[in-house]
Write a protein that holds these residues in place. Structure first.
Motif, PDB file in Angstrom:
ATOM      1  N   SER A 138       0.830  -1.217   0.000  1.00 38.73           N
ATOM      2  CA  SER A 138       0.000   0.000   0.000  1.00 38.73           C
ATOM      3  C   SER A 138       0.854   1.252   0.000  1.00 38.73           C
ATOM      4  CB  SER A 138      -0.933  -0.007   1.214  1.00 38.73           C
ATOM      5  OG  SER A 138      -1.758  -1.141   1.207  1.00 38.73           O
ATOM      6  N   LEU A 139       1.966   1.221   0.794  1.00 33.58           N
ATOM      7  CA  LEU A 139       2.845   2.394   0.843  1.00 33.58           C
ATOM      8  C   LEU A 139       3.508   2.636  -0.510  1.00 33.58           C
ATOM      9  CD1 LEU A 139       4.215   4.612   2.495  1.00 33.58           C
ATOM     10  CD2 LEU A 139       5.987   2.944   3.139  1.00 33.58           C
ATOM     11  N   GLY A 140       3.975   1.548  -1.163  1.00 38.15           N
ATOM     12  CA  GLY A 140       4.597   1.700  -2.479  1.00 38.15           C
ATOM     13  C   GLY A 140       3.617   2.236  -3.516  1.00 38.15           C
ATOM     14  N   LEU A 141       2.368   1.746  -3.506  1.00 34.54           N
ATOM     15  CA  LEU A 141       1.359   2.224  -4.440  1.00 34.54           C
ATOM     16  C   LEU A 141       1.035   3.695  -4.193  1.00 34.54           C
ATOM     17  CD1 LEU A 141      -0.669   1.587  -6.676  1.00 34.54           C
ATOM     18  CD2 LEU A 141      -2.296   0.878  -4.912  1.00 34.54           C
ATOM     19  N   PHE A 142       1.002   4.104  -2.921  1.00 36.10           N
ATOM     20  CA  PHE A 142       0.719   5.499  -2.576  1.00 36.10           C
ATOM     21  C   PHE A 142       1.816   6.429  -3.092  1.00 36.10           C
ATOM     22  CE2 PHE A 142       1.153   8.995   0.519  1.00 36.10           C
ATOM     23  CZ  PHE A 142      -0.068   9.621   0.299  1.00 36.10           C
ATOM     24  N   LEU A 143       3.100   6.030  -2.893  1.00 35.36           N
ATOM     25  CA  LEU A 143       4.216   6.853  -3.378  1.00 35.36           C
ATOM     26  C   LEU A 143       4.212   6.950  -4.910  1.00 35.36           C
ATOM     27  CD1 LEU A 143       7.058   5.619  -0.988  1.00 35.36           C
ATOM     28  CD2 LEU A 143       5.780   7.774  -0.873  1.00 35.36           C
ATOM     29  N   PHE A 144       3.867   5.837  -5.591  1.00 30.34           N
ATOM     30  CA  PHE A 144       3.816   5.857  -7.064  1.00 30.34           C
ATOM     31  C   PHE A 144       2.733   6.813  -7.561  1.00 30.34           C
ATOM     32  CE2 PHE A 144       1.795   4.228 -10.916  1.00 30.34           C
ATOM     33  CZ  PHE A 144       2.860   4.321 -11.809  1.00 30.34           C
ATOM     34  N   ILE A 145       1.583   6.810  -6.915  1.00 27.17           N
ATOM     35  CA  ILE A 145       0.493   7.702  -7.323  1.00 27.17           C
ATOM     36  C   ILE A 145       0.894   9.151  -7.145  1.00 27.17           C
ATOM     37  CG2 ILE A 145      -1.862   8.433  -6.759  1.00 27.17           C
ATOM     38  CD1 ILE A 145      -2.489   5.525  -6.117  1.00 27.17           C
ATOM     39  N   ILE A 146       1.557   9.490  -6.017  1.00 30.18           N
ATOM     40  CA  ILE A 146       2.001  10.873  -5.781  1.00 30.18           C
ATOM     41  C   ILE A 146       2.988  11.301  -6.853  1.00 30.18           C
ATOM     42  CG2 ILE A 146       3.296  12.356  -4.205  1.00 30.18           C
ATOM     43  CD1 ILE A 146       2.072  10.867  -1.901  1.00 30.18           C
ATOM     44  N   PHE A 147       3.983  10.425  -7.161  1.00 31.51           N
ATOM     45  CA  PHE A 147       4.989  10.767  -8.178  1.00 31.51           C
ATOM     46  C   PHE A 147       4.350  10.979  -9.556  1.00 31.51           C
ATOM     47  CE2 PHE A 147       7.772   9.165 -11.567  1.00 31.51           C
ATOM     48  CZ  PHE A 147       8.823  10.075 -11.465  1.00 31.51           C
ATOM     49  N   TRP A 148       3.440  10.063  -9.929  1.00 32.15           N
ATOM     50  CA  TRP A 148       2.782  10.154 -11.248  1.00 32.15           C
ATOM     51  C   TRP A 148       1.904  11.399 -11.344  1.00 32.15           C
ATOM     52  CZ3 TRP A 148      -2.495   9.858 -12.406  1.00 32.15           C
ATOM     53  CH2 TRP A 148      -2.812   9.763 -13.761  1.00 32.15           C
ATOM     54  N   ARG A 149       1.206  11.717 -10.246  1.00 31.85           N
ATOM     55  CA  ARG A 149       0.326  12.891 -10.244  1.00 31.85           C
ATOM     56  C   ARG A 149       1.120  14.177 -10.360  1.00 31.85           C
ATOM     57  NH1 ARG A 149      -3.948  14.961 -12.239  1.00 31.85           N
ATOM     58  NH2 ARG A 149      -4.914  16.590 -10.935  1.00 31.85           N
ATOM     59  N   ARG A 150       2.256  14.307  -9.666  1.00 32.05           N
ATOM     60  CA  ARG A 150       3.087  15.523  -9.764  1.00 32.05           C
ATOM     61  C   ARG A 150       3.637  15.700 -11.173  1.00 32.05           C
ATOM     62  NH1 ARG A 150       6.703  15.792  -4.171  1.00 32.05           N
ATOM     63  NH2 ARG A 150       4.960  16.364  -2.783  1.00 32.05           N
ATOM     64  N   LYS A 151       3.989  14.564 -11.795  1.00 32.59           N
ATOM     65  CA  LYS A 151       4.492  14.634 -13.169  1.00 32.59           C
ATOM     66  C   LYS A 151       3.415  15.131 -14.129  1.00 32.59           C
ATOM     67  CE  LYS A 151       6.979  11.910 -16.609  1.00 32.59           C
ATOM     68  NZ  LYS A 151       7.537  10.565 -16.941  1.00 32.59           N
ATOM     69  N   GLN A 152       2.157  14.654 -13.933  1.00 30.86           N
ATOM     70  CA  GLN A 152       1.051  15.090 -14.764  1.00 30.86           C
ATOM     71  C   GLN A 152       0.757  16.576 -14.565  1.00 30.86           C
ATOM     72  OE1 GLN A 152       0.848  12.431 -17.065  1.00 30.86           O
ATOM     73  NE2 GLN A 152      -1.264  13.139 -17.089  1.00 30.86           N
ATOM     74  N   ILE A 153       0.782  17.053 -13.302  1.00 34.75           N
ATOM     75  CA  ILE A 153       0.523  18.467 -13.019  1.00 34.75           C
ATOM     76  C   ILE A 153       1.570  19.348 -13.668  1.00 34.75           C
ATOM     77  CG2 ILE A 153       0.426  20.177 -11.163  1.00 34.75           C
ATOM     78  CD1 ILE A 153      -0.782  18.008  -9.395  1.00 34.75           C
TER      79      ILE A 153
END
Length: 602
Positions: free
Chosen positions: A465-480
């Motif tokens: 769950s922690l790894g999936l959460f960090l991946f989502i944050i990284f991907w979202r910042r890249k999209q923004i």
């Protein structure tokens, strides 16, 4: 030399082997003014040895006959055909009011005498020195850059202005002109508030015909024809119709060259036109309305049909009711039918075959029922009635269908008839919701005292769950970060947006909607270039686009093709002439051009 001789012989026998039907036609205007000059032309598709024109004593013969000849050859599927045309032209001048008929002309071809058709022309009153006055008024109007309201105007013409509620009216929007029309702009059609409206003619190409209006000859074209059905009684006002038209006029200049005198100088002048307000007087329907009257006005007929009268239980029966006629058929409601309670009835299928024309709405409405008798016995489908108001006799009329008797036999193969008859449909529904199936499978058994927290998968879920959460944050910042550059986003999505607009343009092309097609095509090209070149719309222009495309290494041929397509779209939007083949060509060229730009602009 032998080959050449053979070809000549082949062509000779091909031409002479096909006998041509002799066509001898006469043509002229159908209406002119006193003092106006016009042409009377006789055409033949074969050479004659003797031509005899009809009497023209009621007109002044200014010139003629002048003869001309033309020849054309066609090669189709290896076959050669030749057509020849001979014409005899007279220039005449009308001198007297009235209706005149030119008798058939005669021509002798190969010893046989042929006659043309007779033509009729109407001569209406004209002012003295009509042509000089018109030229003088036209030149004066050109100098002042104005157009007289008598030279061009629009009207909303109604075939009836005093009608009953529900009685249909044909509204024709027409333009009357003495000038050369170039195009139309800013059309605003009436909303026809207070009416149900159906467009019956909306031409994309205006056909002008000569008509007499208030004693003067005009070229008249239909802009729109609509079928109106008044919704309520009283005086209903039809709003004016507005448009801006572009006409061509001759211009007088203080200094004219030889070529100005010979060819003349012309300019395009815009004229805003507004039709007069039209009022329709709508009368209420008489008070003695029959029971079941739903507002139908016109002339109708009612038919009912049953496919068979003798059936067995559980066999299907087809029953239909058809209402046909002329009137406000779309607003007419078909009567409701009470079928026997022992008949199972499926949802009916309604079929409409309705056409709107200058003669009103005509056609038919049909409802098809599928019925299944569940019990044996004698049954009857009752008669139904339909009432309407007949405008011709100004009375209400009623139509009725016959009764239908149905004999239902018991099905010898059925053993459950006596059981089913004891229950109604509501009883069956209640029992169906109360009884459940018995569960036959054993299912899975779990050991008592076993808990999820004691399983290894429970503890592995934390790091996952922690790894999936960090991946989502990284991907979202890249999209923004990527979407923050609006210009870059528009550049990436330019082709996708353009393709959507091209698809919409293709739909308008298939529906032959000229204005919408060219407007959407222009948006597609301008929008694609603005997004791809990252130029704001407020600063965008054709010249700016050409400069940017040149800097990005786009070839001059592609830039010239782009400019040509844009000019064609802008001109066609304001032209009264619409050619479907031209629209196809513009669409194909624009699609191919965007593909070329997409490959070269990165």
């Amino acid at each position: 030399m032998k080959i050449f001789t053979g070809v000549v012989i082949l062509l000779f026998f091909t031409f002479h082997g096909k006998a041509q039907d002799i066509q001898f036609l006469a043509a002229t205007k159908n209406m002119v003014a006193v003092g106006e000059q016009f042409r009377l032309v006789f055409s033949l598709n074969a050479k004659c040895s003797n031509f005899k024109a009809p009497s023209m004593e009621s007109f002044a013969v200014l010139m003629g006959p002048s003869t001309s000849q033309s020849t054309s050859m066609q090669f189709i599927n290896g076959q050669v055909s030749q057509s020849v045309s001979f014409s005899y032209t007279y220039i005449l001048q009308a001198t007297t009011e009235g209706k005149f008929t030119f008798d058939p002309a005669e021509a002798v071809i190969n010893g046989k005498t042929y006659k043309s058709n007779a033509v009729t022309i109407e001569v209406v009153k004209g002012n003295a020195n009509t042509q000089n006055n018109q030229n003088q008024n036209q030149n004066q109007a050109n100098n002042n850059a104005t157009v007289s309201n008598d030279d061009i105007f629009v009207r909303v013409n109604l075939n009836k202005t005093n009608v009953y509620q529900g009685e249909q009216i044909v509204a024709t929007i027409s333009i009357y002109t003495k000038l050369n029309l170039v195009g139309f702009e800013d059309m605003k059609f009436p909303s026809f508030k207070g009416f149900w409206s159906d467009d019956i003619e909306n031409p994309t190409q205006i056909q002008l015909k000569q008509e007499k209006y208030n004693g003067t000859i005009y070229n008249v074209g239909v802009l729109k024809k609509t079928l109106l059905t008044p919704q309520h009684s009283g005086d209903i006002v039809i709003e004016p119709y507005d448009l801006t038209c572009v006409v061509q006029q001759r211009v007088n200049r203080s200094r004219q060259s030889f070529f100005d005198d010979f060819f003349g100088n012309y300019q395009n002048v815009r004229k805003k036109l507004t039709s007069p307000q039209v009022t329709v007087h709508v009368k209420s329907l008489p008070a003695n309305k029959p029971a079941g009257f739903s507002g139908a006005v016109g002339n109708f007929s009612l038919q009912a049909n049953l496919d068979r009268n003798d059936v067995k239980m559980n066999e299907a029966i087809a029953y239909s009711i058809k209402l046909s006629g002329n009137g406000n058929l779309k607003l007419a409601d078909l009567p409701k039918i009470e079928f026997p309670s022992d008949f199972e009835q499926y949802d009916p299928k309604t079929t409409n075959n309705i056409n709107a024309s200058a003669n009103g709405t005509s056609g038919s409405k049909t409802i098809n029922y599928l019925l299944i008798p569940r019990h044996p016995g004698e049954y009857k489908i009752p008669s139904v009635s339909f009432s309407y108001f007949d405008v011709t006799s100004q009375t209400y009329k009623s139509l009725s269908t016959p009764d239908f008797s149905i004999h239902v036999d018991k099905d010898s193969g059925s053993t459950s008839a006596s059981i089913v008859s004891e229950f109604s449909k509501e009883d069956v529904k209640f029992l169906g919701s109360d009884i459940h199936y018995i569960k036959t499978n054993k299912g899975e058994l779990k050991k008592k005292g076993s808990y999820l927290i004691s399983e290894p998968l429970f503890y592995m879920g934390y790091p996952l769950s922690l790894g999936l959460f960090l991946f989502i944050i990284f991907w979202r910042r890249k999209q923004i970060k990527r979407n923050a550059d609006i210009a870059s986003v528009k550049n990436r999505k330019a082709n996708k947006v353009a393709q959507k607009r091209l698809q919409l343009s293709n739909r308008y092309l298939k529906e032959n909607k000229k204005d919408e097609f060219y407007e959407e095509m222009t948006r597609a090209l301008w929008g694609y270039l603005s997004d791809k070149l990252m130029i704001p719309v407020s600063d965008f222009s054709k010249e700016k686009a050409s400069e940017e495309l040149t800097l990005k290494g786009i070839s001059p041929e592609i830039i010239t093709e782009l400019s040509s397509i844009i000019d064609t779209c802008e001109f066609a939007r304001y032209s009264p002439v619409s050619d479907n083949s031209q629209m196809n060509e513009v669409y194909n060229n624009a699609t191919e051009l965007i593909g070329k730009l997409e490959n070269n602009l990165r």
